[in-house]
Motif scaffolding. Sequence first.
Motif, PDB file in Angstrom:
ATOM      1  N   PHE A   1       0.828  -1.211   0.000  1.00 50.01           N
ATOM      2  CA  PHE A   1       0.000   0.000   0.000  1.00 50.01           C
ATOM      3  C   PHE A   1       0.861   1.260   0.000  1.00 50.01           C
ATOM      4  CE2 PHE A   1      -2.268   3.104   2.848  1.00 50.01           C
ATOM      5  CZ  PHE A   1      -3.165   3.557   1.896  1.00 50.01           C
ATOM      6  N   THR A   2       1.942   1.252   0.758  1.00 50.24           N
ATOM      7  CA  THR A   2       2.795   2.439   0.860  1.00 50.24           C
ATOM      8  C   THR A   2       3.895   2.468  -0.194  1.00 50.24           C
ATOM      9  OG1 THR A   2       4.212   1.318   2.492  1.00 50.24           O
ATOM     10  CG2 THR A   2       2.393   2.661   3.347  1.00 50.24           C
ATOM     11  N   GLY A   3       3.994   1.420  -1.026  1.00 45.82           N
ATOM     12  CA  GLY A   3       5.027   1.385  -2.049  1.00 45.82           C
ATOM     13  C   GLY A   3       6.421   1.203  -1.480  1.00 45.82           C
ATOM     14  N   ARG A   4       6.526   0.386  -0.435  1.00 44.49           N
ATOM     15  CA  ARG A   4       7.809   0.181   0.233  1.00 44.49           C
ATOM     16  C   ARG A   4       8.175  -1.293   0.273  1.00 44.49           C
ATOM     17  NH1 ARG A   4       9.139   5.122   2.832  1.00 44.49           N
ATOM     18  NH2 ARG A   4       7.857   6.513   1.565  1.00 44.49           N
ATOM     19  N   GLU A   5       9.432  -1.558   0.535  1.00 38.21           N
ATOM     20  CA  GLU A   5       9.893  -2.942   0.535  1.00 38.21           C
ATOM     21  C   GLU A   5       9.277  -3.740   1.672  1.00 38.21           C
ATOM     22  OE1 GLU A   5      14.173  -2.919   0.469  1.00 38.21           O
ATOM     23  OE2 GLU A   5      14.249  -1.603  -1.294  1.00 38.21           O
ATOM     24  N   ARG A   6       9.198  -3.115   2.845  1.00 40.36           N
ATOM     25  CA  ARG A   6       8.663  -3.838   3.998  1.00 40.36           C
ATOM     26  C   ARG A   6       7.967  -2.881   4.947  1.00 40.36           C
ATOM     27  NH1 ARG A   6      12.756  -7.930   6.864  1.00 40.36           N
ATOM     28  NH2 ARG A   6      10.873  -8.243   8.120  1.00 40.36           N
ATOM     29  N   ALA A   7       7.149  -3.451   5.825  1.00 39.11           N
ATOM     30  CA  ALA A   7       6.514  -2.698   6.908  1.00 39.11           C
ATOM     31  C   ALA A   7       6.629  -3.505   8.191  1.00 39.11           C
ATOM     32  CB  ALA A   7       5.053  -2.406   6.598  1.00 39.11           C
TER      33      ALA A   7
ATOM     34  N   ASP B   1       2.900  10.065   9.230  1.00 37.90           N
ATOM     35  CA  ASP B   1       1.715  10.476   8.472  1.00 37.90           C
ATOM     36  C   ASP B   1       0.432   9.953   9.113  1.00 37.90           C
ATOM     37  OD1 ASP B   1       0.564  11.922   6.437  1.00 37.90           O
ATOM     38  OD2 ASP B   1       0.594  10.262   5.010  1.00 37.90           O
ATOM     39  N   ALA B   2       0.374  10.032  10.434  1.00 35.70           N
ATOM     40  CA  ALA B   2      -0.777   9.508  11.180  1.00 35.70           C
ATOM     41  C   ALA B   2      -2.096  10.069  10.667  1.00 35.70           C
ATOM     42  CB  ALA B   2      -0.614   9.826  12.669  1.00 35.70           C
ATOM     43  N   HIS B   3      -2.129  11.372  10.360  1.00 36.69           N
ATOM     44  CA  HIS B   3      -3.378  12.020   9.985  1.00 36.69           C
ATOM     45  C   HIS B   3      -3.529  12.189   8.478  1.00 36.69           C
ATOM     46  CE1 HIS B   3      -4.444  13.058  14.163  1.00 36.69           C
ATOM     47  NE2 HIS B   3      -3.138  13.156  14.327  1.00 36.69           N
ATOM     48  N   GLY B   4      -2.585  11.647   7.713  1.00 38.97           N
ATOM     49  CA  GLY B   4      -2.672  11.744   6.264  1.00 38.97           C
ATOM     50  C   GLY B   4      -3.103  10.465   5.588  1.00 38.97           C
ATOM     51  N   PHE B   5      -2.692   9.316   6.142  1.00 37.81           N
ATOM     52  CA  PHE B   5      -3.044   8.030   5.538  1.00 37.81           C
ATOM     53  C   PHE B   5      -4.560   7.879   5.444  1.00 37.81           C
ATOM     54  CE2 PHE B   5       1.245   6.288   6.664  1.00 37.81           C
ATOM     55  CZ  PHE B   5       1.581   5.945   5.365  1.00 37.81           C
ATOM     56  N   GLY B   6      -5.010   7.443   4.287  1.00 36.64           N
ATOM     57  CA  GLY B   6      -6.427   7.247   4.058  1.00 36.64           C
ATOM     58  C   GLY B   6      -7.148   8.497   3.619  1.00 36.64           C
ATOM     59  N   VAL B   7      -6.662   9.665   4.053  1.00 38.01           N
ATOM     60  CA  VAL B   7      -7.328  10.938   3.801  1.00 38.01           C
ATOM     61  C   VAL B   7      -6.793  11.618   2.551  1.00 38.01           C
ATOM     62  CG1 VAL B   7      -7.805  13.225   4.761  1.00 38.01           C
ATOM     63  CG2 VAL B   7      -7.788  11.211   6.260  1.00 38.01           C
TER      64      VAL B   7
ATOM     65  N   SER C   1     -10.154  -3.087   6.828  1.00 37.98           N
ATOM     66  CA  SER C   1     -10.255  -1.632   6.666  1.00 37.98           C
ATOM     67  C   SER C   1      -9.316  -1.136   5.576  1.00 37.98           C
ATOM     68  CB  SER C   1      -9.962  -0.921   7.993  1.00 37.98           C
ATOM     69  OG  SER C   1      -8.628  -1.085   8.400  1.00 37.98           O
ATOM     70  N   LEU C   2      -8.160  -1.769   5.417  1.00 35.21           N
ATOM     71  CA  LEU C   2      -7.239  -1.385   4.344  1.00 35.21           C
ATOM     72  C   LEU C   2      -7.869  -1.628   2.978  1.00 35.21           C
ATOM     73  CD1 LEU C   2      -4.499  -0.432   3.329  1.00 35.21           C
ATOM     74  CD2 LEU C   2      -3.606  -2.742   3.712  1.00 35.21           C
ATOM     75  N   ARG C   3      -8.580  -2.732   2.836  1.00 42.68           N
ATOM     76  CA  ARG C   3      -9.264  -3.000   1.569  1.00 42.68           C
ATOM     77  C   ARG C   3     -10.337  -1.939   1.296  1.00 42.68           C
ATOM     78  NH1 ARG C   3      -8.603  -8.378   3.469  1.00 42.68           N
ATOM     79  NH2 ARG C   3     -10.691  -8.404   4.408  1.00 42.68           N
ATOM     80  N   LEU C   4     -11.109  -1.594   2.307  1.00 43.95           N
ATOM     81  CA  LEU C   4     -12.148  -0.579   2.147  1.00 43.95           C
ATOM     82  C   LEU C   4     -11.550   0.784   1.837  1.00 43.95           C
ATOM     83  CD1 LEU C   4     -14.386  -1.683   5.140  1.00 43.95           C
ATOM     84  CD2 LEU C   4     -15.046  -1.785   2.727  1.00 43.95           C
ATOM     85  N   LEU C   5     -10.470   1.105   2.522  1.00 44.16           N
ATOM     86  CA  LEU C   5      -9.794   2.383   2.327  1.00 44.16           C
ATOM     87  C   LEU C   5      -9.363   2.563   0.874  1.00 44.16           C
ATOM     88  CD1 LEU C   5      -7.075   3.724   4.745  1.00 44.16           C
ATOM     89  CD2 LEU C   5      -6.641   3.702   2.311  1.00 44.16           C
TER      90      LEU C   5
ATOM     91  N   LYS D   1      -4.818  10.179  -4.130  1.00 43.88           N
ATOM     92  CA  LYS D   1      -5.884   9.565  -4.922  1.00 43.88           C
ATOM     93  C   LYS D   1      -6.293   8.214  -4.368  1.00 43.88           C
ATOM     94  CE  LYS D   1      -6.929   7.947  -9.609  1.00 43.88           C
ATOM     95  NZ  LYS D   1      -6.414   7.774 -10.992  1.00 43.88           N
ATOM     96  N   ASN D   2      -5.322   7.445  -3.890  1.00 43.91           N
ATOM     97  CA  ASN D   2      -5.591   6.102  -3.375  1.00 43.91           C
ATOM     98  C   ASN D   2      -5.548   6.025  -1.852  1.00 43.91           C
ATOM     99  OD1 ASN D   2      -5.649   4.800  -6.073  1.00 43.91           O
ATOM    100  ND2 ASN D   2      -3.497   5.441  -6.118  1.00 43.91           N
ATOM    101  N   GLY D   3      -5.480   7.186  -1.201  1.00 44.67           N
ATOM    102  CA  GLY D   3      -5.416   7.198   0.257  1.00 44.67           C
ATOM    103  C   GLY D   3      -4.030   6.954   0.807  1.00 44.67           C
ATOM    104  N   GLY D   4      -3.013   7.092  -0.059  1.00 47.58           N
ATOM    105  CA  GLY D   4      -1.644   6.828   0.371  1.00 47.58           C
ATOM    106  C   GLY D   4      -1.025   7.888   1.240  1.00 47.58           C
TER     107      GLY D   4
END
Length: 386
Positions: free
Chosen positions: A97-103, A205-211, A282-286, A214-217
């Motif tokens: 979702f974040t376009g990163r190698e790992r989380a 980015d606590a208050h930016g993710f999902g909001v 929720s990630l799928r819905l987001l 275009k894709n909620g990134g």
Amino acid sequence: MANAFYDFTGELRQLEQDNLYRRRRVVDGPQGFMLNVDGRQLINFCSNDYLGLANHPEVAAAFKSGVDRYGVGSGSSHLICGHSGAHHALEEELAAFTGRERALLFSTGYMANLGVISALLGRSDTVLEDRLNHASLLDGGLLSRARFQRYRHADIEDLQAKLSNAAGKALVVSDGVFSMDGDLAPLPAMVELTERHHTGLLIDDAHGFGVLGKNGGGVVEHFGLTQDDVPILIGTLGKAFGTFGAFAAGSEDLIEMLIQKARSYVFTTALPAAVAEATRASLRLLQTESWRREQLQNLVRRFRQGAQQQGLQLMDSFTAIQPVLIGDSGQTLAASRRLSEHGFWVSAIRPPTVPAGSARLRITFSANHTESQVDALLDALAKVLP
């Protein structure tokens, strides 16, 4: 003789006299745009449940299914026996979702910021933080024992001057969306500056993710940036995701370093696997229900237009966080109480959460609010504010 250490009466009395005393209110029932608060139904304009997912039936069903499969407690830390298939799948999905190698999952956002910053810096290094950063970012910098400096809010020139004199390894730390003002960090300029000075960059980015995006990134997607631009990305799951916990995302080596050295990851119990399952839903819905972001932006625009017509003192924000600046703590508390009498729950934010003299009503929006509720809030603000 009484032990004077435990005599807090004077300090508590002073906080109350200064209108800085904090009181909890009891909520009954699930989170939503309507809440039962101390036995009264109020329209809720103070939640961080920006997309209205905290009580979504699919998220709740995934949580219940997770309990059926994994039970309630995770039993241990991730490095002992607490790392379930649900945790692992969520980490992979967050990385994609974040376009990163790992989380890497953390049990709370506060723990993520403490653990990541203190794992990457030491006494001979420097951490530079925006003056309005969240308390968890500031505490993470202090815990690292690095040389700690704060630069003026979103001031690239001040940051550049301090970076020029930084000792050892340097890490620039900032919120992506500032939680009490709702404005954005000047991320493209920060990326250019940290690349030029060969320093690290961490964005929460606590208050930016999902909001945003275009894709909620989030703020990184909003500015069209990548992992190479923002190598260390922190996100929380208890806001737009509607669940609980947090994560750090970045390169393979970054995540491996955090697994080895982030004390708030190594030495704490993993969040329940059922929460991870709920977050996967929720990630799928987001990602698939983009109408939630569109509705949110429509509501924000409607509110700002009405508030400006009333002459309310807004801040420079187009996000779900829309503070109305009042200044005096006592007046802000009184306005919040009067709004409650009109049927609205809006938090009064006072020092030390915000700087002295900048107390405000922190109004936040959810995709589940309606236009009529926004209009009713504007009518109530016109009645309670001079």
